[in-house]
Motif scaffolding. Structure first.
Motif, PDB file in Angstrom:
ATOM      1  N   ASN A 103      -5.558 -30.446  -6.424  1.00 25.28           N
ATOM      2  CA  ASN A 103      -4.594 -30.292  -5.504  1.00 25.28           C
ATOM      3  C   ASN A 103      -3.197 -29.713  -6.414  1.00 25.28           C
ATOM      4  O   ASN A 103      -2.249 -29.244  -5.685  1.00 25.28           O
ATOM      5  N   SER A 104      -3.209 -29.632  -7.631  1.00 26.84           N
ATOM      6  CA  SER A 104      -2.073 -28.954  -8.410  1.00 26.84           C
ATOM      7  C   SER A 104      -2.592 -28.722  -9.842  1.00 26.84           C
ATOM      8  O   SER A 104      -3.575 -28.844 -10.341  1.00 26.84           O
ATOM      9  N   GLY A 105      -1.623 -27.763 -10.446  1.00 20.45           N
ATOM     10  CA  GLY A 105      -2.080 -27.375 -11.818  1.00 20.45           C
ATOM     11  C   GLY A 105      -2.089 -28.722 -12.660  1.00 20.45           C
ATOM     12  O   GLY A 105      -3.011 -28.586 -13.482  1.00 20.45           O
ATOM     13  N   THR A 106      -1.293 -29.639 -12.602  1.00 18.51           N
ATOM     14  CA  THR A 106      -1.364 -30.816 -13.679  1.00 18.51           C
ATOM     15  C   THR A 106      -2.398 -31.618 -13.405  1.00 18.51           C
ATOM     16  O   THR A 106      -3.160 -32.124 -14.424  1.00 18.51           O
ATOM     17  N   GLU A 107      -3.205 -31.725 -12.181  1.00 19.06           N
ATOM     18  CA  GLU A 107      -4.700 -32.275 -12.095  1.00 19.06           C
ATOM     19  C   GLU A 107      -5.556 -31.438 -12.446  1.00 19.06           C
ATOM     20  O   GLU A 107      -6.775 -32.003 -12.839  1.00 19.06           O
ATOM     21  N   ALA A 131       4.557 -26.091 -25.501  1.00 21.25           N
ATOM     22  CA  ALA A 131       3.569 -26.090 -24.708  1.00 21.25           C
ATOM     23  C   ALA A 131       4.130 -26.637 -23.229  1.00 21.25           C
ATOM     24  O   ALA A 131       4.704 -27.699 -23.470  1.00 21.25           O
ATOM     25  N   TYR A 132       3.868 -26.132 -22.155  1.00 17.54           N
ATOM     26  CA  TYR A 132       3.987 -26.985 -21.029  1.00 17.54           C
ATOM     27  C   TYR A 132       2.859 -26.952 -20.084  1.00 17.54           C
ATOM     28  O   TYR A 132       2.289 -25.903 -20.170  1.00 17.54           O
ATOM     29  N   HIS A 133       2.228 -27.876 -19.756  1.00 15.08           N
ATOM     30  CA  HIS A 133       0.804 -28.336 -18.747  1.00 15.08           C
ATOM     31  C   HIS A 133       1.061 -29.202 -17.831  1.00 15.08           C
ATOM     32  O   HIS A 133      -0.001 -29.263 -16.888  1.00 15.08           O
ATOM     33  N   GLY A 134       2.316 -29.482 -17.440  1.00 11.84           N
ATOM     34  CA  GLY A 134       2.333 -30.262 -16.191  1.00 11.84           C
ATOM     35  C   GLY A 134       3.143 -31.721 -16.607  1.00 11.84           C
ATOM     36  O   GLY A 134       3.539 -31.889 -17.921  1.00 11.84           O
ATOM     37  N   ASN A 135       3.144 -32.621 -15.645  1.00  9.41           N
ATOM     38  CA  ASN A 135       3.961 -33.931 -15.896  1.00  9.41           C
ATOM     39  C   ASN A 135       3.439 -35.210 -15.513  1.00  9.41           C
ATOM     40  O   ASN A 135       4.114 -36.149 -15.605  1.00  9.41           O
ATOM     41  N   LEU A 182      -4.451 -24.447 -24.713  1.00 11.66           N
ATOM     42  CA  LEU A 182      -3.290 -23.720 -25.172  1.00 11.66           C
ATOM     43  C   LEU A 182      -3.183 -22.782 -23.643  1.00 11.66           C
ATOM     44  O   LEU A 182      -3.941 -22.848 -22.837  1.00 11.66           O
ATOM     45  N   GLU A 183      -2.103 -22.637 -23.410  1.00  5.54           N
ATOM     46  CA  GLU A 183      -1.402 -21.417 -22.437  1.00  5.54           C
ATOM     47  C   GLU A 183      -1.881 -20.210 -22.866  1.00  5.54           C
ATOM     48  O   GLU A 183      -1.557 -20.005 -24.159  1.00  5.54           O
ATOM     49  N   THR A 184      -2.416 -19.359 -22.401  1.00 10.55           N
ATOM     50  CA  THR A 184      -2.838 -17.979 -22.745  1.00 10.55           C
ATOM     51  C   THR A 184      -1.581 -17.363 -23.163  1.00 10.55           C
ATOM     52  O   THR A 184      -1.718 -16.726 -24.179  1.00 10.55           O
ATOM     53  N   LEU A 215      -8.063 -23.007 -21.680  1.00  9.28           N
ATOM     54  CA  LEU A 215      -6.897 -22.122 -21.504  1.00  9.28           C
ATOM     55  C   LEU A 215      -6.300 -22.451 -20.023  1.00  9.28           C
ATOM     56  O   LEU A 215      -7.129 -22.603 -19.119  1.00  9.28           O
ATOM     57  N   ASP A 216      -5.128 -22.818 -20.207  1.00  5.16           N
ATOM     58  CA  ASP A 216      -4.250 -23.039 -19.235  1.00  5.16           C
ATOM     59  C   ASP A 216      -3.656 -21.642 -18.603  1.00  5.16           C
ATOM     60  O   ASP A 216      -2.989 -21.136 -19.380  1.00  5.16           O
ATOM     61  N   GLU A 217      -4.259 -21.355 -17.545  1.00  9.10           N
ATOM     62  CA  GLU A 217      -4.032 -20.000 -16.816  1.00  9.10           C
ATOM     63  C   GLU A 217      -3.267 -20.136 -15.524  1.00  9.10           C
ATOM     64  O   GLU A 217      -3.203 -19.318 -14.610  1.00  9.10           O
ATOM     65  N   ILE A 218      -2.584 -21.466 -15.432  1.00 10.07           N
ATOM     66  CA  ILE A 218      -1.963 -21.759 -14.272  1.00 10.07           C
ATOM     67  C   ILE A 218      -0.731 -20.990 -13.681  1.00 10.07           C
ATOM     68  O   ILE A 218      -0.646 -20.573 -12.748  1.00 10.07           O
ATOM     69  N   GLN A 219       0.026 -20.201 -14.964  1.00 10.02           N
ATOM     70  CA  GLN A 219       1.111 -19.374 -14.777  1.00 10.02           C
ATOM     71  C   GLN A 219       0.380 -17.861 -14.639  1.00 10.02           C
ATOM     72  O   GLN A 219       0.542 -17.243 -13.732  1.00 10.02           O
ATOM     73  N   PRO A 220      -0.359 -17.549 -15.899  1.00  9.33           N
ATOM     74  CA  PRO A 220      -0.618 -16.102 -15.967  1.00  9.33           C
ATOM     75  C   PRO A 220      -1.841 -15.614 -14.955  1.00  9.33           C
ATOM     76  O   PRO A 220      -1.883 -14.499 -14.660  1.00  9.33           O
ATOM     77  N   GLY A 244      -4.092 -22.730 -10.995  1.00  6.60           N
ATOM     78  CA  GLY A 244      -3.312 -23.279 -10.147  1.00  6.60           C
ATOM     79  C   GLY A 244      -2.305 -22.050  -9.577  1.00  6.60           C
ATOM     80  O   GLY A 244      -2.372 -20.887  -9.439  1.00  6.60           O
ATOM     81  N   LYS A 245      -1.065 -22.582  -9.107  1.00  7.06           N
ATOM     82  CA  LYS A 245       0.095 -22.037  -8.817  1.00  7.06           C
ATOM     83  C   LYS A 245      -0.469 -20.526  -7.832  1.00  7.06           C
ATOM     84  O   LYS A 245      -0.531 -20.777  -6.645  1.00  7.06           O
ATOM     85  N   GLY A 246      -0.739 -19.327  -8.440  1.00  5.18           N
ATOM     86  CA  GLY A 246      -0.790 -18.150  -7.520  1.00  5.18           C
ATOM     87  C   GLY A 246      -1.798 -18.237  -6.796  1.00  5.18           C
ATOM     88  O   GLY A 246      -2.318 -17.505  -5.802  1.00  5.18           O
TER      89      GLY A 246
HETATM   90  C1  LIG Z   1       1.251 -23.456 -17.715  1.00  2.00           C
HETATM   91  C2  LIG Z   1       1.482 -24.477 -16.603  1.00  2.00           C
HETATM   92  N1  LIG Z   1       0.511 -25.473 -16.806  1.00  2.00           N
HETATM   93  C3  LIG Z   1       0.479 -26.336 -15.839  1.00  2.00           C
HETATM   94  C4  LIG Z   1       1.719 -26.502 -14.969  1.00  2.00           C
HETATM   95  C5  LIG Z   1       1.821 -27.480 -13.998  1.00  2.00           C
HETATM   96  O1  LIG Z   1       1.360 -27.277 -12.602  1.00  2.00           O
HETATM   97  P1  LIG Z   1       1.795 -28.056 -11.366  1.00  2.00           P
HETATM   98  O2  LIG Z   1       3.478 -28.012 -11.452  1.00  2.00           O
HETATM   99  O3  LIG Z   1       1.080 -27.200 -10.214  1.00  2.00           O
HETATM  100  O4  LIG Z   1       1.267 -29.419 -11.547  1.00  2.00           O
HETATM  101  C6  LIG Z   1       2.500 -25.528 -14.786  1.00  2.00           C
HETATM  102  C7  LIG Z   1       3.667 -25.365 -13.727  1.00  2.00           C
HETATM  103  O5  LIG Z   1       4.613 -25.016 -14.140  1.00  2.00           O
HETATM  104  C8  LIG Z   1       2.382 -24.357 -15.714  1.00  2.00           C
HETATM  105  O6  LIG Z   1       3.398 -23.348 -15.652  1.00  2.00           O
END
Ligand SMILES: Cc1ncc(COP(=O)(O)O)c(C=O)c1O
Length: 395
Positions: A103-107, A131-135, A182-184, A215-220, A244-246
């Motif tokens: 349901n979300s990027g962090t999941e 890095a940022y991968h969610g909360n 890693l975030e790409t 690889l975290d492609e949630i943003q790119p 996720g996201k887009g």
């Molecule tokens: C690279 C990256 N990973 C993970 C997340 C977390 O996604 P979400 O906010 O949908 O949980 C984000 C959100 O900004 C993000 O940019």
């Protein structure tokens, strides 16, 4: 509405932007004061096809007339989730051929971490600094910021950090490592691209020691860098892909993708090793399918690079030290945090929506919908340059 927003909705900061949204179409958001705002943020890289793209809205409406939630993820075959997963897998390189919808990027990150530990029988996860991968707790454990982690400890164990783009840190990846995540392209850290075949080197080292690359492609992901996924720009294929996201065209969603061999581990020993009620929700999956079809069937991805070029031509100013990023994942780096704040807030008053990056305080986020037109790019960049000129003249 703002008074009730502050009173009844939990807040994430002391100073929310507080636009009172009544409508949003294409590249514009309309507010209760009768103003229209050109959106250079796209809900933080999420509404990639612009607001209320007609194909996405049509798919949502058609699905809403058929059925909504009928069962938890993974029990019933439901066309929206099946068709989306199939189209996605068909457009990913081997071995990324099985999709787990959440349901979300962090999941998506949580699922990826669990899969890596389950598949390798190891516990250590290496993440990158900045890095940022969610909360959620697992994703937060991957963020090496004392101020953000401290109040929430204890977090999950056996996490360590390496420096993004630093080849000297590769020997930290060992036989103990379950996965490197890693975030790409690093987002919150300042839209930092991998350099000198960094991702290829990480992947090779992971292969040598039996660790997995996530690889975290949630943003790119989903076309923002001119390719369907950012990793295609760097000749590397991860073992696990988090997205996720887009992908949802404006609805909440995430997914992780891996080989059938890896993914099947989650369904056995323990049985139901990862479960979710709403993952694969039919309405959301219908929006994902419409979004992916639109990205694949139009010129949007190729046009992204032309649009990047136009942004780079227009965003030239003595107060801008560089424009970082790729495609429509761009950040104008200005000379100080104060200038970044002033640009974002002054542009808001002039009808242009910009935003911050989480950790790089001198950055002004520019992640518009992929559907943005050249005229809208020119209009928005004109506002940014006017505001920068005023700031410069005041100094
Ligand atoms: C690279 C990256 N990973 C993970 C997340 C977390 O996604 P979400 O906010 O949908 O949980 C984000 C959100 O900004 C993000 O940019």
């Amino acid at each position: 509405m703002n008074k009730d927003f502050i009173q009844y909705q939990a807040q994430t900061s002391l100073h929310p932007l507080g636009l009172e949204v009544i409508d949003a179409k294409g590249s514009y958001i309309y507010t209760s004061d009768g103003e229209k705002h050109l959106d250079f943020v796209a809900g933080v890289s999420a509404t990639s096809l612009g607001h209320c793209h007609p194909t996405v809205i049509k798919a949502i409406k058609e699905q809403a007339d058929k059925y909504l939630h009928v069962m938890v993820y993974g029990e019933y075959a439901q066309a929206p989730a099946v068709e989306f997963s199939k189209l996605l897998a068909q457009n990913l390189p081997d071995p990324l051929n099985k999709v787990y919808l959440v349901n979300s990027g962090t999941e998506a990150i949580e699922g990826s971490l669990k899969l890596a530990r389950r598949a390798t029988g190891r516990t250590e996860i290496l993440a990158a600094k900045n890095a940022y991968h969610g909360n959620t707790m697992g994703s937060l454990s991957l963020m090496n910021f004392e101020e953000r982690q401290k109040p929430f400890r204890p977090l999950i164990g056996d996490i360590d950090f390496i420096e993004f783009n630093n080849a000297d840190d590769l020997n930290r990846i060992t036989e103990k490592t379950a996965a490197v995540i890693l975030e790409t392209i690093q987002g919150g850290g300042g839209f930092i691209q991998p350099k000198n075949n960094y991702l290829k080197k990480v992947k090779a080292r992971c292969e040598a020691v039996g660790a997995l690359l996530i690889l975290d492609e949630i943003q790119p992901g989903f076309g923002r860098t001119g390719k369907l996924f950012g990793f295609e720009n760097y000749e590397v294929v991860p073992d696990i892909l988090a997205i996720g996201k887009g992908m949802g065209g404006g609805l909440p969603v995430g997914a992780f993708v891996a080989s059938e061999e890896l993914m099947d581990l989650l369904s056995d020993n323990p049985k139901m090793g990862h479960i979710t009620t709403f993952g694969g929700n039919p309405l959301v999956a219908a929006a994902c399918h419409a979004t992916l079809r639109t990205i694949l069937e139009t010129e949007l991805m190729a046009a992204t690079l032309e649009k990047e070029k136009r942004f780079r031509e227009l965003l030239v100013h003595p107060l801008i030290s560089e424009v970082r990023g790729k495609g429509l994942m761009l950040a104008a780096i200005v000379n100080s945090e104060e200038i970044a704040n002033n640009v974002i807030l002054d542009c808001k008053e002039k009808g242009l929506i910009l935003f911050w990056l989480l950790f790089e305080k001198r950055a002004v986020r520019i992640t518009p919908p992929l559907t943005i037109s050249m005229e809208e790019i020119e209009e928005g960049c004109g506002i940014i340059i006017d505001v920068l000129n005023k700031i410069k003249n005041k100094a």
